[in-house]
Write a protein that holds these residues in place. Structure first.
Motif, PDB file in Angstrom:
ATOM      1  N   GLY A 146      -7.342  -0.742  -5.699  1.00 43.40           N
ATOM      2  CA  GLY A 146      -6.745   0.567  -5.911  1.00 43.40           C
ATOM      3  C   GLY A 146      -7.631   1.741  -5.510  1.00 43.40           C
ATOM      4  N   ILE A 147      -8.883   1.468  -5.106  1.00 48.56           N
ATOM      5  CA  ILE A 147      -9.796   2.561  -4.761  1.00 48.56           C
ATOM      6  C   ILE A 147     -10.295   2.434  -3.323  1.00 48.56           C
ATOM      7  CG2 ILE A 147     -11.944   3.741  -5.312  1.00 48.56           C
ATOM      8  CD1 ILE A 147     -11.607   2.704  -8.186  1.00 48.56           C
ATOM      9  N   GLY A 148     -10.942   1.319  -3.001  1.00 44.70           N
ATOM     10  CA  GLY A 148     -11.506   1.174  -1.665  1.00 44.70           C
ATOM     11  C   GLY A 148     -12.402  -0.039  -1.556  1.00 44.70           C
ATOM     12  N   TYR A 149     -13.551   0.135  -0.905  1.00 43.80           N
ATOM     13  CA  TYR A 149     -14.459  -0.971  -0.622  1.00 43.80           C
ATOM     14  C   TYR A 149     -15.894  -0.524  -0.861  1.00 43.80           C
ATOM     15  CZ  TYR A 149     -10.354  -2.581   1.970  1.00 43.80           C
ATOM     16  OH  TYR A 149      -9.109  -2.957   2.319  1.00 43.80           O
ATOM     17  N   LEU A 150     -16.777  -1.523  -1.029  1.00 41.20           N
ATOM     18  CA  LEU A 150     -18.204  -1.210  -1.111  1.00 41.20           C
ATOM     19  C   LEU A 150     -19.014  -2.348  -0.524  1.00 41.20           C
ATOM     20  CD1 LEU A 150     -19.994  -2.791  -3.500  1.00 41.20           C
ATOM     21  CD2 LEU A 150     -18.690  -1.322  -4.961  1.00 41.20           C
ATOM     22  N   LEU A 151     -20.180  -2.011  -0.003  1.00 42.11           N
ATOM     23  CA  LEU A 151     -21.149  -3.005   0.451  1.00 42.11           C
ATOM     24  C   LEU A 151     -21.946  -3.384  -0.786  1.00 42.11           C
ATOM     25  CD1 LEU A 151     -22.494  -4.536   2.848  1.00 42.11           C
ATOM     26  CD2 LEU A 151     -24.112  -2.650   2.949  1.00 42.11           C
TER      27      LEU A 151
END
Length: 159
Positions: A146-151
């Protein structure tokens, strides 16, 4: 000759282009993205003479635009995949929305219905071998629902 940002140094050249007829909102969004990149480049790790990002055994040489696997083998990236990975390594362990990633990866503004970012993320994950493993270990690029992505890995920069 000077570009639109007043820089008369060796960085002259096109950063983006717009096909006519251009939607004024898209033009404004692209101009803002360029200004953010220019402002962000001054504080980005790679701008201080640090050109190699290391994360989870991987190496991204920003000067040569080269990604090396942990075993030292080069992985070929498209321009879009490289820009997307660079956005992640410059902001490790930080959630990035699709809209932010589209701006940072030098694409067009996110319209809400576009799934191209998901496709690029999927391709980058495949190249990084960062799909979820059977042992429950999450991949390098984590989906924040619901928000995005992260490494998920920390990044160390060197010269």
């Amino acid at each position: 000759m000077t570009n639109c940002l007043g820089d008369s140094g060796p960085r002259r050249g096109a950063d983006d282009f717009v096909v006519k007829p251009a939607d004024p909102r898209e033009l404004v969004a692209r101009i803002r993205a360029v200004l953010r990149r220019v402002a962000g480049a001054e504080g980005a790790p790679g701008s201080e003479g640090q050109e190699v990002a290391r994360f989870a055994g991987w190496s991204l040489d920003t000067r040569r635009r080269e990604l090396l696997r942990p075993d030292g083998v080069a992985v070929e990236l498209t321009s879009g995949e490289y820009d997307l990975l660079l956005a992640f390594v410059e902001r490790p362990q930080r959630v990035l929305t699709r809209d932010q990633l589209l701006d940072l990866a030098r694409n067009r503004p996110y319209g809400g219905l576009d799934r191209s970012m998901d496709v690029q993320i999927s391709r980058l994950r495949a190249k990084l071998g960062s799909r979820r493993h059977g042992d429950g270990e999450p991949g390098l690029i984590k989906t924040i629902r619901g928000i995005g992505y992260l490494l998920s890995s920390p990044v160390e920069w060197s010269g």
